[in-house]
Design a protein around this motif. Structure first.
Motif, mmCIF file in Angstrom:
data_model
loop_
_atom_site.group_PDB
_atom_site.id
_atom_site.type_symbol
_atom_site.label_atom_id
_atom_site.label_comp_id
_atom_site.label_asym_id
_atom_site.label_seq_id
_atom_site.Cartn_x
_atom_site.Cartn_y
_atom_site.Cartn_z
ATOM 1 N N ALA A 1 0.792 -1.232 0.070
ATOM 2 C CA ALA A 1 -0.045 -0.057 -0.115
ATOM 3 C C ALA A 1 0.787 1.237 -0.030
ATOM 4 O O ALA A 1 0.509 2.167 0.714
ATOM 5 C CB ALA A 1 -0.841 -0.182 1.120
ATOM 6 N N ILE A 2 1.786 1.276 -0.806
ATOM 7 C CA ILE A 2 2.845 2.396 -0.780
ATOM 8 C C ILE A 2 2.222 3.459 -1.785
ATOM 9 O O ILE A 2 2.292 2.856 -3.058
ATOM 10 C CB ILE A 2 4.173 2.030 -0.979
ATOM 11 C CG1 ILE A 2 4.925 1.377 0.439
ATOM 12 C CG2 ILE A 2 5.107 2.959 -1.469
ATOM 13 C CD1 ILE A 2 5.861 0.791 0.568
ATOM 14 N N LYS A 3 2.165 4.748 -1.312
ATOM 15 C CA LYS A 3 1.857 5.776 -2.483
ATOM 16 C C LYS A 3 2.925 6.931 -2.372
ATOM 17 O O LYS A 3 2.424 8.057 -2.431
ATOM 18 C CB LYS A 3 0.520 6.199 -1.905
ATOM 19 C CG LYS A 3 -0.655 5.322 -2.358
ATOM 20 C CD LYS A 3 -1.057 5.497 -3.710
ATOM 21 C CE LYS A 3 -2.048 4.354 -4.287
ATOM 22 N NZ LYS A 3 -1.930 4.473 -5.769
ATOM 23 N N THR A 4 4.078 6.563 -1.717
ATOM 24 C CA THR A 4 5.061 7.690 -1.716
ATOM 25 C C THR A 4 6.229 7.327 -2.194
ATOM 26 O O THR A 4 6.710 6.132 -1.897
ATOM 27 C CB THR A 4 5.160 8.069 -0.162
ATOM 28 O OG1 THR A 4 3.806 8.295 0.610
ATOM 29 C CG2 THR A 4 6.059 9.353 0.340
ATOM 30 N N ILE A 5 6.960 8.081 -3.045
ATOM 31 C CA ILE A 5 8.082 7.703 -3.738
ATOM 32 C C ILE A 5 9.275 9.092 -3.397
ATOM 33 O O ILE A 5 8.865 10.369 -3.642
ATOM 34 C CB ILE A 5 8.138 7.579 -5.100
ATOM 35 C CG1 ILE A 5 9.098 6.739 -5.718
ATOM 36 C CG2 ILE A 5 7.158 8.368 -5.892
ATOM 37 C CD1 ILE A 5 8.894 6.029 -7.129
ATOM 38 N N GLU B 1 0.814 10.979 -12.409
ATOM 39 C CA GLU B 1 -0.645 10.115 -12.943
ATOM 40 C C GLU B 1 -1.250 9.265 -11.741
ATOM 41 O O GLU B 1 -2.336 9.182 -11.805
ATOM 42 C CB GLU B 1 -0.246 9.477 -14.178
ATOM 43 C CG GLU B 1 -1.023 9.499 -15.067
ATOM 44 C CD GLU B 1 -1.502 10.972 -15.676
ATOM 45 O OE1 GLU B 1 -2.682 11.154 -15.694
ATOM 46 O OE2 GLU B 1 -0.929 11.775 -15.589
ATOM 47 N N LEU B 2 -0.626 8.655 -10.910
ATOM 48 C CA LEU B 2 -0.897 7.741 -10.080
ATOM 49 C C LEU B 2 -1.553 8.276 -8.832
ATOM 50 O O LEU B 2 -1.883 7.977 -7.747
ATOM 51 C CB LEU B 2 -0.200 6.446 -9.908
ATOM 52 C CG LEU B 2 -0.071 5.622 -11.122
ATOM 53 C CD1 LEU B 2 1.088 4.574 -10.843
ATOM 54 C CD2 LEU B 2 -1.183 4.881 -11.601
ATOM 55 N N GLY B 3 -1.065 9.780 -8.614
ATOM 56 C CA GLY B 3 -1.472 10.362 -7.461
ATOM 57 C C GLY B 3 -0.513 10.124 -6.318
ATOM 58 O O GLY B 3 -0.904 10.401 -5.260
ATOM 59 N N PHE B 4 0.703 9.444 -6.484
ATOM 60 C CA PHE B 4 1.715 9.368 -5.579
ATOM 61 C C PHE B 4 2.285 10.612 -5.006
ATOM 62 O O PHE B 4 2.387 11.690 -5.674
ATOM 63 C CB PHE B 4 2.850 8.783 -6.071
ATOM 64 C CG PHE B 4 3.095 7.138 -6.059
ATOM 65 C CD1 PHE B 4 1.787 6.442 -6.611
ATOM 66 C CD2 PHE B 4 3.797 6.535 -5.334
ATOM 67 C CE1 PHE B 4 1.808 5.056 -6.511
ATOM 68 C CE2 PHE B 4 3.811 4.915 -5.244
ATOM 69 C CZ PHE B 4 2.629 4.233 -6.050
#
Ligand code: PGA
Length: 237
Positions: free
Chosen positions: A80-84, A111-114
């Motif tokens: 569930a990672i949404k940060t890069i 585009e994926l909202g990260f």
């Protein structure tokens, strides 16, 4: 404020789990409401939910496929990672990622909202060539990047300050950050030899919205102390 730990190629999965749990307890026990991000080594990712947000130090612009040694979104979704983190100086200078590749990666994850922590910063010879050359170099690192992206955090990290114990003066940090603030409304972190001994002064600067910490973040008590400094500064304002 935003306090981020870049663990680089350190801490095993077990150590990382313990590390993050320690920070969680610290934040809860101390009523600390700072935004805390931790970027573990890829093989040390664990499922986690709580106050700490876990991000990846790198991933490829793909869901999956034939990209030896890289991660895709299938692997990030599993945790569930949404940060890069994108554009860290070690990726740019040691691993040779070009601005073009970074832009591709940026756009894919945007585009994926990260949440994207995008790193910029100049090597020593550029700094020594004077302010205009330095700002020109840094401006090129904004090329192709949507500086208005609303889930963007920028981290200014002079390459010569990373892992060296050297830092710009507080006045220099303030001056550069002021210029950088004109380029993007995103929160702006300072990184490069932030230690428990200088973090409070850096965090107190008006144009600093947080810190990105490498080596010193490996000492969990030091990292928690930085979260506390940030909380104290916020409580005072
Ligand atoms: P450092 O690294 O704190 O060890 O200088 C900072 C970073 O690379 O993000």
């Amino acid at each position: 404020m935003i306090i981020a730990a870049n663990l680089k190629t350190n801490l095993t999965r077990k150590q990382t789990k313990e590390y993050v749990e320690n920070i969680e307890s610290f934040l809860i026990e101390n009523n600390n409401s700072q935004e805390v991000l931790v970027f573990p080594t890829a093989s040390s990712l664990n499922e986690h939910s709580g106050k700490v947000t876990i991000g990846v130090q790198n991933a490829y612009a793909t869901q999956n496929g034939a990209f030896t040694g890289e991660l895709g979104t299938d692997h990030l979704d599993e945790f569930a990672i949404k940060t890069i983190l994108i554009g860290h100086s070690e990726r740019r200078h040691v691993l040779g990622e070009s601005q073009e590749e970074l832009v591709k990666k940026f756009n894919f994850y945007k585009e994926l909202g990260f949440k994207i922590v995008y790193c910029i910063g100049e090597p020593l010879e550029v700094r020594e060539a004077g302010n205009d050359t330095m700002m020109e170099y840094i401006s090129a690192q904004y090329e192709g990047i949507d500086a208005e992206y609303d889930n963007l955090i920028i981290a200014y990290e002079p390459v010569w300050a990373i892992g060296t114990g050297l830092t710009p003066t507080l006045e220099d940090i303030e001056a550069i950050h002021k210029d950088l603030k004109k380029k993007s409304p995103a929160p702006l972190l300072y990184g490069g030899s932030v230690k428990v001994t200088n973090a409070a002064d850096v965090l107190a600067l008006k144009s600093v919205d947080g810190v990105l910490v490498g080596s010193a973040s490996l000492y969990v008590e030091h990292f928690c102390a930085m979260c506390e400094y940030a909380q104290n500064i916020e409580n005072k304002n």
